[in-house]
Structures are given as structure tokens and as C-alpha cells.
Design an enzyme around this catalytic site. Structure first.
Site, PDB file in Angstrom:
ATOM      1  CB  SER A  96      -0.822   6.283  10.711  1.00  0.00           C
ATOM      2  OG  SER A  96       0.193   7.190  11.484  1.00  0.00           O
ATOM      3  CG  ASP A 156      -1.532   9.291  13.476  1.00  0.00           C
ATOM      4  OD1 ASP A 156      -2.159   8.566  13.282  1.00  0.00           O
ATOM      5  OD2 ASP A 156       0.100   9.033  13.387  1.00  0.00           O
TER       6      ASP A 156
END
Length: 306
Positions: free
Chosen positions: A38, A191
Site C-alpha cells: 500500500s 490493497d
């Protein structure tokens, strides 16, 4: 290994990377493997492209030594709250994976979030600017994403589907409920922090003797809070449990783990919302004070002088 942490976690990470270079005398770009999740994927992409930690930090601080690509990138940040999502559930399989205990309960809850409407264009543009030919020069730069069933995908690794760097950063940043999952190699990806803030255990079985683990979203030993920050601590507690387990497994395999996490002053600066860009300047200023001590303490706990 650079973990997830949103807008504020990225700023904190930049200060820690610079402290690693100046305090420990080690250039993070020289790591055999660079793994980012991320917000950590942003920083790893920059390091893999050859940008020094000082230039990443300078871009955030607005100093003349800042890298121009990074400076242009950090002028654009997502809103502190997501736009209203679509009434679709692209990660519903995570719920079933949690019931089977293939992923933890927090990942299962993420599966209940609808499809995000956020625009990840600034991440794709970063990737294209860093790597016009598709990927960075560092031979092992891996960006972590998650498939809808909870499997982890290390984009850039030999076993991963081919992807351009911008696609990979956007996939690693595709927070459920916030950004739509990009399709890479024919499948949507979420993610990487959905199932693990760092994926440190990914290196089990590799010829690695030491892992430097920079984790903005975990706090070994707990992190008390008041008011709205208590909600953030619920997420942080779940992520800390995962990092604890991954670090324990690495150490059991004989790998030294240098674990660096935010301290109390950093957490107070970040507040309850790690996406609140209004606090970035304060977080960065705080991290510039705390990072040298955090780095030194992490090495000393492992019996290494920094």
C-alpha cells in the site's frame, strides 16, 4: 519491508528511511529484496527506481534536495474520506475466507465493504514517471496486493502476473470501500494490507539473514488511545497481531528482524485518520525528531549498534 499506512504512514516512513541511512549508515536501496504494501509500495517503488531516501524526504519537506517526481506526486493526495461507493461487493469472498480461518476477522470485515469510487490516477502516474519502460531497475522490487479470496500477490516477483509499475502501485493501494480493485493479469486485486500490513513472512524460505521491517500500522506492546483514536487502535491491534506472528516466524527460522514502528509521539501526531493529509506536515515534523531514536532502539533490541 515497508508496510501500509496511508497518507500519514507514508510521511512517517520517509523520515524513518532517511534515519536508516544517516543513523545506521545503510542505504535502503541496497536491500537484496524491497517489499512494499500500500503506502509502503509507493516508497518501495521510489527506492527501486533509484531515488535516495533523502530525496524522498526532501520532496515531502519541500526542500531543494527533493526529487522532482516525488515532489509532484506528494502534491496530490486522496481526500481524507472516501467518496460514496458503488453498491457492489468485489471482496465478498474474503468473508468466506475468514470463516474458514484462511484470513483473520479484520480481513473478513473488509470483504463486507462495497466497491470504492476513488480515483487512483495519481498512483498510476507515479508509476509511469518512475518507470516509463514498465518496471524499476532494482531486480527484486515487490509490491503486495491481495486477490478477492485472500491470497497474496507479490507484483514484480517471478511468480506474479506481469504488470506495469503504476498498475501495481494502484493495486497495492486499492483499499476496500475506497478504491476500485484494478484488474491485473485478468483478476481484480485489492490493497495488500487487507490481509497483512507487511507480508514479512513472504521471505520465509528465501536466503535472507536480516529483515528491516518498517510498519506504520502496528505497535508492538500496544498503543493506548483516547476519543476517536480508539477506533484506529482497533485496526492497529489487529494489524499488530499479524506483524507479531510474521516477525516470530522469521525469528524462529533464524532471521534477524529489525522492527521499526511509530512511537507515542508519532501516534499522537497521526490521530485517528491515517488518510488525513491535513496532518501530514505535523506528522513529518514529529517523525524527524523521533525517527533517529526509533531506528537506534530497533537495532539495539537485536544486539546491533546503529
Amino acid at each position: 519491508m515497508l508496510g501500509c499506512g496511508g497518507t500519514l504512514g507514508f510521511a512517517w516512513t520517509a523520515a524513518v528511511l532517511d534515519a536508516l541511512h544517516t543513523r545506521a549508515g545503510w542505504d535502503p536501496r541496497e536491500a537484496d529484496v524491497l517489499v512494499g504494501t500500500s503506502a509502503g509500495a509507493e516508497a518501495v517503488a521510489m527506492l527501486g527506481a533509484g531515488i535516495p531516501a533523502k530525496a524522498i524526504l526532501g520532496a515531502l519537506a519541500g526542500t531543494p534536495d527533493g526529487d522532482p517526481i516525488v515532489a509532484a506526486h506528494v502534491r496530490r493526495v486522496p481526500n481524507r474520506f472516501p467518496p460514496v461507493p458503488y453498491p457492489r461487493w468485489p471482496a465478498a469472498k474474503l468473508v468466506r475466507a475468514a470463516l474458514r480461518r484462511d484470513v483473520d476477522a479484520m480481513a473478513g470485515l473488509a470483504g463486507l465493504l462495497p466497491r470504492g469510487r476513488g480515483d487512483a490516477g495519481w498512483l498510476r502516474e507515479l508509476g509511469e514517471a518512475l518507470a516509463p519502460d514498465g518496471w524499476v531497475p532494482h531486480p527484486a522490487t515487490w509490491l503486495m496486493a491481495t486477490d478477492p479470496a485472500g491470497g497474496r500477490v507479490a507484483l514484480g516477483s517471478p511468480d506474479a502476473p506481469p504488470a506495469r509499475l503504476g498498475e501495481a502501485i494502484a493495486a497495492s493501494w486499492a483499499i476496500p470501500g475506497w478504491f476500485p480493485p484494478p484488474v491485473v493479469g485478468g483478476r481484480p486485486l485489492l490493497d495488500g494490507g487487507t490481509v497483512s500490513p507487511t507480508s514479512a513472512d513472504l521471505l520465509l524460505g528465501h536466503d535472507v539473514g536480516e529483515v528491516v521491517l518498517i510498519a506504520p500500522m502496528s505497535s508492538e506492546g500496544g498503543a493506548p488511545a483516547r476519543g476517536p483514536a480508539k477506533l484506529e487502535r482497533l485496526l492497529r491491534t489487529a494489524m499488530t497481531r499479524r506483524v507479531d506472528d510474521e516477525a516470530r516466524r522469521l525469528r524462529a527460522a533464524g532471521v534477524r528482524v529489525i522492527r521499526i514502528e511509530p512511537g507515542p509521539a508519532d501516534l499522537a501526531a497521526m490521530g485517528a485518520n491515517f488518510m488525513d493529509g491535513r496532518r501530514r506536515e505535523h506528522v513529518l515534523a514529529t517523525a524527524l525528531r523521533t525517527a533517529p531514536g526509533l531506528v537506534a532502539g530497533a537495532f539495539e533490541r537485536e544486539g546491533v549498534r546503529a
